[in-house]
Design a protein around this motif. Structure first.
Motif, PDB file in Angstrom:
ATOM      1  N   SER A  58       3.283   3.625   6.528  1.00 26.25           N
ATOM      2  CA  SER A  58       3.701   4.598   6.552  1.00 26.25           C
ATOM      3  C   SER A  58       3.115   5.601   5.519  1.00 26.25           C
ATOM      4  N   GLY A  59       2.954   5.364   4.261  1.00 32.28           N
ATOM      5  CA  GLY A  59       2.993   6.256   3.280  1.00 32.28           C
ATOM      6  C   GLY A  59       2.130   7.440   3.985  1.00 32.28           C
ATOM      7  N   PRO A  60       1.448   9.017   3.012  1.00 27.49           N
ATOM      8  CA  PRO A  60       0.401   9.808   4.390  1.00 27.49           C
ATOM      9  C   PRO A  60      -1.069   9.333   4.087  1.00 27.49           C
ATOM     10  N   ASN A  61      -1.352   8.234   3.769  1.00 23.06           N
ATOM     11  CA  ASN A  61      -2.687   7.833   4.025  1.00 23.06           C
ATOM     12  C   ASN A  61      -2.664   7.130   4.954  1.00 23.06           C
ATOM     13  N   THR A  78      12.697   3.682   6.994  1.00 22.53           N
ATOM     14  CA  THR A  78      12.463   5.022   7.355  1.00 22.53           C
ATOM     15  C   THR A  78      11.055   5.169   7.147  1.00 22.53           C
ATOM     16  N   PRO A  79       9.944   5.683   7.335  1.00 26.08           N
ATOM     17  CA  PRO A  79       8.482   5.968   6.950  1.00 26.08           C
ATOM     18  C   PRO A  79       8.213   6.657   5.995  1.00 26.08           C
ATOM     19  N   GLY A  80       7.273   7.095   5.396  1.00 23.06           N
ATOM     20  CA  GLY A  80       6.494   8.129   4.568  1.00 23.06           C
ATOM     21  C   GLY A  80       6.441   7.453   3.216  1.00 23.06           C
ATOM     22  N   GLY A  81       6.055   6.290   2.818  1.00 25.72           N
ATOM     23  CA  GLY A  81       5.904   5.677   2.155  1.00 25.72           C
ATOM     24  C   GLY A  81       6.271   6.629   0.634  1.00 25.72           C
ATOM     25  N   GLY A  82       5.386   6.749  -0.502  1.00 24.42           N
ATOM     26  CA  GLY A  82       4.772   7.587  -1.193  1.00 24.42           C
ATOM     27  C   GLY A  82       5.665   9.478  -0.863  1.00 24.42           C
ATOM     28  N   ASP A 103       2.902   0.461 -10.870  1.00 25.95           N
ATOM     29  CA  ASP A 103       1.797   1.169 -10.714  1.00 25.95           C
ATOM     30  C   ASP A 103       1.602   2.295  -9.890  1.00 25.95           C
ATOM     31  N   PHE A 104       2.182   3.072 -10.034  1.00 22.27           N
ATOM     32  CA  PHE A 104       2.456   3.542  -8.066  1.00 22.27           C
ATOM     33  C   PHE A 104       1.340   4.402  -7.891  1.00 22.27           C
TER      34      PHE A 104
END
Length: 509
Positions: A21-24, A47-51, A433-434
């Motif tokens: 559930s990151g922005p992509n 919780t969602p959101g990734g980065g 490595d983000f």
């Protein structure tokens, strides 16, 4: 003619599953849901959101962004422009995009204001050279960002002919600032140091064409549109995406790790799977559903240096020796161009530099909603070798103290996330490595393959949507958006939907 999806027998394929559930991942989910495809997003964490998570991890009531904090790509992204993100949430766009202090012996540091002329005026003898370097990029920012973020390195902006000057200007400047010629136009320390802090966002060798490309686009955007701070923290971006997804029938399931496509089938039947994962993560999840050769390509993707993140709560603002540094949310620390290049070279050689490059964000002046008036949230990270378990907080504090004497005395709480911690917090950040894969020229040209549609795998209905595909890392949603558009056309035979706020309101009537 449409392709048959992963779980379809005959006729119309099933709905879509998004892993991560990151922005992509959320951009892919929103695009599909807007077109009428039933979408479920599966997120490992609670919780969602990734980065784009924001939490009070360091001290209750004081918000820190867990990963990304400042979002120039959110304003540059074609997806977020179509989604009209700035109408769904609020950004603060300071007059100063970023700053770079220097030791007194090296002269006065620099501030990159949104006004290129003001920036140049404060850079002394190198001001005119700095202006000449960036003005063509700022004037042609639409072409520059379209070329840099078009979904594949070979994609071209439309219309093509008017974009040619901007593309040529970008190429020439990357060839300069990405090679040993990078110092030829400068005679003092401030202007090249100011640029080097931005180039270091590419997390690689300095100079190199890859870091030159990343840095020149980010620097140009700092003067053309600014580096925005999301009000309420980065989670506001995820919240806006999830609200739209749910308004169009999609859903997010948290606390659910998907380890394989077989596990996914236990949750439903899906004609399309979009993986917001690392390349290796998709290889593991898909297994034999992918051709062996393609799977080996994913497994060979190389990862770059990791990040050690050090967050602080202070009892007062950062006591900068150069008071101008309080005017900007983002400050690059590390001294001169030569010092930063040496520190980054150490990291690439597997060492922890004694005097590291530090990226610091001080958002609360621009977003007072994040913490009480007597508490100040400071976000920072430094680059370390991939997989590092070392707590480098003392080196980070010393680097900040170098340019802000008295900083240490204002610390009332600290949290350290090592590169190894990061890799366990987010499986996409292999070894910390983000960027979900090293940002090198080879891996920009083939991320993960040399293909004009790199998000599409050889298996119909299966997509890779993360920063592991072009246009690469950053909070822009483009990997997911491009993959979802492809799936709508190839799997579902549906047109791309309108993503704007008005169409959302009309569809909800």
């Amino acid at each position: 003619m449409t392709e048959r999806g992963l779980s379809s027998a005959a006729g119309q394929p099933e709905g879509a599953a998004v892993i991560g559930s990151g922005p992509n991942g959320l951009a892919a989910a929103v695009t599909l849901a807007r077109a009428g495809v039933p979408v479920t997003v599966f997120e490992t964490r609670g919780t969602p959101g990734g980065g784009t998570r924001t939490e009070d991890r360091v001290m209750p009531g004081v918000l820190h962004d867990t990963c990304s904090a400042v979002h120039p790509m959110a304003l540059a992204s074609d997806f977020f422009q179509r989604f009209e993100l700035t109408q769904r949430m609020e950004f603060a766009v300071p007059e100063a995009s970023y700053g770079h202090p220097l030791d007194p012996a090296d002269g006065r540091g620099g501030i990159a204001y949104r006004s290129l002329d003001r920036t140049a005026e404060e850079l002394g003898r190198d001001g005119a050279a700095f202006r000449r370097l960036l003005r063509p990029l700022v004037r042609n920012i639409d072409a520059v960002q379209s070329f840099a973020m078009g979904g594949a390195l070979l994609s071209m902006p439309q219309p093509f002919v008017p974009a040619i000057p901007g593309m040529i200007a970008l190429g020439l400047r990357v060839a300069e600032q990405g090679t040993p010629a990078w110092n030829l136009r400068f005679s003092e320390a401030a202007a090249p140091a100011l640029l080097t802090g931005v180039l270091a966002h590419g997390i690689g060798r300095l100079p190199s064409l890859a870091t030159g490309g990343v840095g020149m686009v980010l620097a140009a955007h700092g003067h053309a549109r600014g580096w925005p701070v999301p009000i309420g923290g980065s989670r506001s971006i995820a919240d806006a995406l999830i609200a739209d997804l749910e308004a169009h029938g999609g859903r997010v399931v948290t606390g659910q790790r998907i380890g394989s496509l077989r596990e996914l089938r236990e949750h439903g039947s899906y004609g399309t799977v979009l993986a917001d994962t690392s390349a290796r993560g998709l290889a593991r999840i898909a297994g034999d559903a992918l051709p062996a050769g393609y799977r080996r390509t994913l497994e060979r993707q190389k990862f770059g240096p990791g990040a050690c993140k050090v967050d602080f709560v202070l009892d007062g603002p950062v006591p900068w020796a150069d008071a101008r540094m309080s005017e900007t949310p983002t400050v690059h620390l590390g001294g001169t161009r030569a010092e930063i290049a040496a520190a980054e070279r150490d990291v690439l050689r597997g060492r922890h530099p004694e005097s590291p490059f530090v990226l610091l964000v001080q958002p609360d002046r621009f977003d007072p909603t994040r913490n009480p008036a007597d508490r100040h949230a400071i976000w920072s990270y430094t680059h370390v070798p991939n997989g590092s378990t070392l707590d480098v907080s003392e080196r980070v504090i010393a680097q900040i103290e170098r340019f802000a004497p008295g900083f240490r005395d204002r610390i009332i709480a600290t949290e350290v996330i090592t590169a190894d911690d990061y890799s366990r917090y987010n499986e996409n950040s292999v070894g910390g490595d983000f960027s979900a894969g090293a940002v090198t020229m080879r891996q920009l040209l083939s991320r993960p393959t040399a293909d004009l549609a790199p998000w599409r795998t050889p298996t119909p209905g299966l997509y890779l949507t993360s920063g592991a595909v072009a246009p690469g890392p950053g909070v822009h949603g483009l990997g997911g958006y491009y993959a979802a558009r492809d799936a709508l056309h190839r799997v579902y035979g549906l047109a791309e939907p309108d993503l704007g706020v008005r169409s959302s309101r009309e569809s909800g009537r």
